[in-house]
Design a protein around this motif. Structure first.
Motif, PDB file in Angstrom:
ATOM      1  N   LEU A  10       0.848  -1.189   0.000  1.00 28.26           N
ATOM      2  CA  LEU A  10       0.000   0.000   0.000  1.00 28.26           C
ATOM      3  C   LEU A  10       0.883   1.237   0.000  1.00 28.26           C
ATOM      4  N   LEU A  11       0.366   2.322  -0.543  1.00 21.89           N
ATOM      5  CA  LEU A  11       1.123   3.558  -0.601  1.00 21.89           C
ATOM      6  C   LEU A  11       1.124   4.240   0.767  1.00 21.89           C
ATOM      7  N   ALA A  12       2.305   4.628   1.207  1.00 27.53           N
ATOM      8  CA  ALA A  12       2.465   5.414   2.429  1.00 27.53           C
ATOM      9  C   ALA A  12       2.966   6.792   2.018  1.00 27.53           C
ATOM     10  N   VAL A  13       2.264   7.824   2.438  1.00 31.30           N
ATOM     11  CA  VAL A  13       2.580   9.193   2.004  1.00 31.30           C
ATOM     12  C   VAL A  13       2.834  10.071   3.221  1.00 31.30           C
ATOM     13  N   PHE A  14       3.990  10.712   3.251  1.00 35.56           N
ATOM     14  CA  PHE A  14       4.311  11.704   4.275  1.00 35.56           C
ATOM     15  C   PHE A  14       3.844  13.062   3.759  1.00 35.56           C
ATOM     16  N   PHE A  15       3.176  13.837   4.615  1.00 36.34           N
ATOM     17  CA  PHE A  15       2.679  15.125   4.128  1.00 36.34           C
ATOM     18  C   PHE A  15       2.496  16.106   5.285  1.00 36.34           C
ATOM     19  N   ASN A  16       2.463  17.360   4.910  1.00 40.35           N
ATOM     20  CA  ASN A  16       2.193  18.449   5.845  1.00 40.35           C
ATOM     21  C   ASN A  16       1.063  19.273   5.247  1.00 40.35           C
ATOM     22  N   PRO A  17      -0.140  19.231   5.826  1.00 43.47           N
ATOM     23  CA  PRO A  17      -1.275  19.936   5.233  1.00 43.47           C
ATOM     24  C   PRO A  17      -1.139  21.453   5.264  1.00 43.47           C
ATOM     25  N   ASP A  18      -0.231  21.970   6.097  1.00 38.27           N
ATOM     26  CA  ASP A  18      -0.053  23.424   6.200  1.00 38.27           C
ATOM     27  C   ASP A  18       0.996  23.956   5.240  1.00 38.27           C
ATOM     28  N   ASP A  19       1.983  23.101   4.908  1.00 40.37           N
ATOM     29  CA  ASP A  19       3.076  23.542   4.039  1.00 40.37           C
ATOM     30  C   ASP A  19       3.710  22.298   3.411  1.00 40.37           C
ATOM     31  N   ALA A  20       3.434  22.077   2.131  1.00 36.09           N
ATOM     32  CA  ALA A  20       3.911  20.866   1.455  1.00 36.09           C
ATOM     33  C   ALA A  20       5.427  20.772   1.424  1.00 36.09           C
ATOM     34  N   SER A  21       6.122  21.909   1.490  1.00 33.98           N
ATOM     35  CA  SER A  21       7.588  21.877   1.423  1.00 33.98           C
ATOM     36  C   SER A  21       8.225  21.683   2.791  1.00 33.98           C
ATOM     37  N   ALA A  22       7.447  21.813   3.851  1.00 34.51           N
ATOM     38  CA  ALA A  22       7.980  21.674   5.201  1.00 34.51           C
ATOM     39  C   ALA A  22       8.115  20.212   5.587  1.00 34.51           C
ATOM     40  N   ALA A  23       8.713  19.964   6.722  1.00 37.29           N
ATOM     41  CA  ALA A  23       8.847  18.598   7.221  1.00 37.29           C
ATOM     42  C   ALA A  23       7.454  17.983   7.405  1.00 37.29           C
ATOM     43  N   PRO A  24       7.281  16.727   7.035  1.00 39.17           N
ATOM     44  CA  PRO A  24       5.957  16.106   7.161  1.00 39.17           C
ATOM     45  C   PRO A  24       5.473  16.093   8.611  1.00 39.17           C
ATOM     46  N   SER A  25       4.202  16.375   8.784  1.00 42.74           N
ATOM     47  CA  SER A  25       3.592  16.324  10.113  1.00 42.74           C
ATOM     48  C   SER A  25       2.663  15.122  10.260  1.00 42.74           C
ATOM     49  N   TYR A  26       2.433  14.415   9.131  1.00 39.00           N
ATOM     50  CA  TYR A  26       1.577  13.233   9.143  1.00 39.00           C
ATOM     51  C   TYR A  26       2.137  12.173   8.210  1.00 39.00           C
ATOM     52  N   LEU A  27       1.813  10.928   8.524  1.00 40.70           N
ATOM     53  CA  LEU A  27       2.047   9.807   7.618  1.00 40.70           C
ATOM     54  C   LEU A  27       0.688   9.183   7.339  1.00 40.70           C
ATOM     55  N   HIS A  28       0.305   9.165   6.065  1.00 42.51           N
ATOM     56  CA  HIS A  28      -0.968   8.566   5.671  1.00 42.51           C
ATOM     57  C   HIS A  28      -0.698   7.156   5.164  1.00 42.51           C
ATOM     58  N   PHE A  29      -1.353   6.190   5.801  1.00 45.76           N
ATOM     59  CA  PHE A  29      -1.174   4.797   5.392  1.00 45.76           C
ATOM     60  C   PHE A  29      -2.439   4.025   5.740  1.00 45.76           C
ATOM     61  N   GLY A  30      -2.869   3.178   4.819  1.00 43.11           N
ATOM     62  CA  GLY A  30      -4.064   2.387   5.074  1.00 43.11           C
ATOM     63  C   GLY A  30      -5.310   3.230   5.231  1.00 43.11           C
ATOM     64  N   GLY A  31      -5.307   4.394   4.596  1.00 42.54           N
ATOM     65  CA  GLY A  31      -6.478   5.274   4.678  1.00 42.54           C
ATOM     66  C   GLY A  31      -6.544   6.108   5.936  1.00 42.54           C
ATOM     67  N   ARG A  32      -5.550   5.981   6.816  1.00 39.90           N
ATOM     68  CA  ARG A  32      -5.566   6.714   8.072  1.00 39.90           C
ATOM     69  C   ARG A  32      -4.381   7.654   8.185  1.00 39.90           C
ATOM     70  N   ALA A  33      -4.602   8.812   8.784  1.00 42.45           N
ATOM     71  CA  ALA A  33      -3.528   9.760   9.043  1.00 42.45           C
ATOM     72  C   ALA A  33      -2.934   9.479  10.414  1.00 42.45           C
ATOM     73  N   HIS A  34      -1.614   9.357  10.462  1.00 43.96           N
ATOM     74  CA  HIS A  34      -0.891   9.136  11.710  1.00 43.96           C
ATOM     75  C   HIS A  34      -0.079  10.412  11.981  1.00 43.96           C
ATOM     76  N   GLN A  35      -0.290  11.003  13.132  1.00 49.87           N
ATOM     77  CA  GLN A  35       0.334  12.291  13.455  1.00 49.87           C
ATOM     78  C   GLN A  35       1.768  12.101  13.943  1.00 49.87           C
ATOM     79  N   ARG A  36       2.649  12.947  13.459  1.00 47.97           N
ATOM     80  CA  ARG A  36       4.046  12.872  13.882  1.00 47.97           C
ATOM     81  C   ARG A  36       4.166  13.404  15.306  1.00 47.97           C
ATOM     82  N   VAL A  37       4.694  12.571  16.206  1.00 51.46           N
ATOM     83  CA  VAL A  37       4.795  12.970  17.592  1.00 51.46           C
ATOM     84  C   VAL A  37       6.231  13.118  18.064  1.00 51.46           C
ATOM     85  N   SER A  38       7.177  12.631  17.239  1.00 53.83           N
ATOM     86  CA  SER A  38       8.595  12.814  17.567  1.00 53.83           C
ATOM     87  C   SER A  38       9.407  12.663  16.298  1.00 53.83           C
ATOM     88  N   ALA A  39      10.562  13.319  16.280  1.00 51.83           N
ATOM     89  CA  ALA A  39      11.452  13.236  15.129  1.00 51.83           C
ATOM     90  C   ALA A  39      12.607  12.296  15.449  1.00 51.83           C
TER      91      ALA A  39
END
Length: 465
Positions: free
Chosen positions: A436-465
């Motif tokens: 399945l496709l896993a997509v890292f994204f930031n809904p506020d700024d596409a060029s910024a560091a991803p704040s979410y990982l979308h996988f399996g139809g669900r958004a997973h929030q980044r809680v640590s780097a």
């Protein structure tokens, strides 16, 4: 030229043998012709043959039935899709007060509520199952503010089911039967297990914990009554699923001429509400209940469904009045679905489902730090780490308990396969038959560091780097 019953039977038999699926059911709609076939067995334990009148668990395809019930209430001016859910359910609570007060009915229909949604709780078999479920999710956490991103929410549809009960002064299963199943003449669709016992019936199959290469019957047949509006209530044949879909292809008019939905509402439900991030397997957008996609230049609507050891898929091209429903009794049949969809749509319409991006020649990631970290939602954490060769790995930890999380294999250090698409990777879980496709994204700024990982139809929030 329509597919013959013999052609479909042959293809289905070939596919279940190739993909080691015990049994399957296929219905194909072409114009006004509905052809139904089956292959294999409904249970490895009994060896009973799969038949076209057997009942399977369509799983989340049943969400379309729940959405239709809500749209019927909207047609009757009993529900305004853009009013907050609390307008109709004053006792509705989630952890975040702002979300509690602002989440709309439309947000629930299009999965943009922003709160976590995979809560499967047994609240009993009584008519109070949904009210009790509502009490159980009062602390449901937010992963983002309402309306901001798309993230599939089972709990959102349980809430919609409760709305149907309160506004319609009934219980959900009664509404489902009296407003849809009976008017549509669906003779192979039921809402309770004891009703399903009167029909040939499929059971789910999962890998044997002691021998993962073999399949065994699931220890539990279906999900709880509280999960009914998520799709757990519906038990149906593939042919009956397409007979339901025909209501939406015919502008809201049942086969006997009875109007159940306005043509305007039917059309509005198929208008894109929000674009998807991981848009290859599911589709490119979501409507009011519907997956919306294009196979080539052909518009397609549909939905998928998972239950305990069963996996179903439905895609239809409304303008061409062509499509299919496939039901299987294994927990993951994505590869089989993709092969079948390509065969049917290429032969009949000259188009094929969209494909995943191609893997890159080198898997070394230029900036691993952009992605490394922990991404989580309620009960699920994904730890992304760097490998010595510069590629990325993902480890999943499932902490929530439920019938769907029993006997899961370890999911550690799984390759994230870089593909020819920015911030996107392919990830295959050991419980799945397909990547399945896993997509890292930031809904506020596409060029910024991803704040979410979308996988399996669900958004997973980044809680640590």
């Amino acid at each position: 030229m329509s597919f013959s019953e013999a052609e479909l039977e042959k293809k289905l038999a070939e596919l279940i043998e190739l993909h080691q699926v015990p049994g399957a059911q296929l219905a194909v709609l072409d114009g006004d012709t509905l052809t139904e076939v089956a292959a294999g067995v409904v249970s490895l334990r009994t060896g009973a043959p799969a038949t076209t009148d057997a009942l399977f668990l369509p799983g989340s395809i049943g969400k379309l039935y729940t959405a239709t019930l809500v749209l019927m209430l909207a047609d009757e001016d009993l529900v305004d899709l853009d009013r907050p859910v609390r307008t109709y359910l004053p006792d509705f609570e989630v952890r975040d007060p702002h979300a509690r007060d602002t989440v709309t009915v439309r947000d629930l229909l299009r999965h943009t509520s922003g709160f976590d949604g995979d809560v499967f709780i047994d609240t009993g078999r009584g008519d109070d199952a949904l009210p009790r479920y509502m009490d159980e999710i009062r602390d449901l956490p937010q992963i983002c503010e309402p309306g901001k991103i798309w993230s599939y929410s089972n709990s959102g549809f349980a809430i919609l089911g409760r709305l149907v009960e309160v506004v319609g002064d009934t219980v959900f299963e009664t509404a489902l039967r009296e407003r849809l199943l009976d008017p549509l003449g669906l003779q192979h669709s039921v809402v309770f297990p004891e009703e399903a016992l009167l029909h040939p019936m499929a059971v789910g199959h999962v890998p044997d914990p002691e021998d993962p290469e073999s399949l065994v019957v699931t220890p539990q047949w279906g999900l709880y009554r509280s999960c009914g509006p998520m799709g757990a209530s519906l038990v149906a044949s593939a042919g009956d699923v397409l007979r339901f879909v025909q209501l939406h292809l015919d502008g809201g008019v049942a086969a006997d001429g009875t109007r159940l939905l306005s043509a305007e509402t039917v059309a509005a439900a198929q208008v894109p509400q929000i674009s998807l991030v991981d848009d290859t397997v599911l589709g490119e957008a979501w409507g009011l209940g519907w997956i919306l996609d294009h196979f080539g230049d052909v518009g397609v609507i549909g939905h998928d469904g998972n239950s305990l050891g069963q996996n179903a898929f439905m895609r239809v091209a409304p303008d061409q009045r062509f499509g299919f429903c496939l039901q299987t009794n294994v927990e993951s049949a994505m590869t089989m679905y993709r092969e079948l969809a390509a065969w049917l749509f290429e032969d009949r319409l000259g188009v094929a489902p969209r494909q995943d991006p191609e893997p890159l020649a080198t898997q070394a990631v230029a900036d691993p730090a952009r992605y490394v970290g922990t991404y989580q939602r309620e009960g699920v954490a994904i730890e992304v780490t760097g490998a010595p060769d510069g590629s990325l790995l993902a480890s999943l930890v499932i902490s929530r308990e439920g019938a769907d999380t029993q006997d899961l294999p370890p999911m550690d250090d799984l390759p994230l396969v870089a593909v020819a698409r920015d911030d996107s990777f392919l990830l295959k879980l050991p419980i799945a038959d397909s990547e399945l496709l896993a997509v890292f994204f930031n809904p506020d700024d596409a060029s910024a560091a991803p704040s979410y990982l979308h996988f399996g139809g669900r958004a997973h929030q980044r809680v640590s780097a």
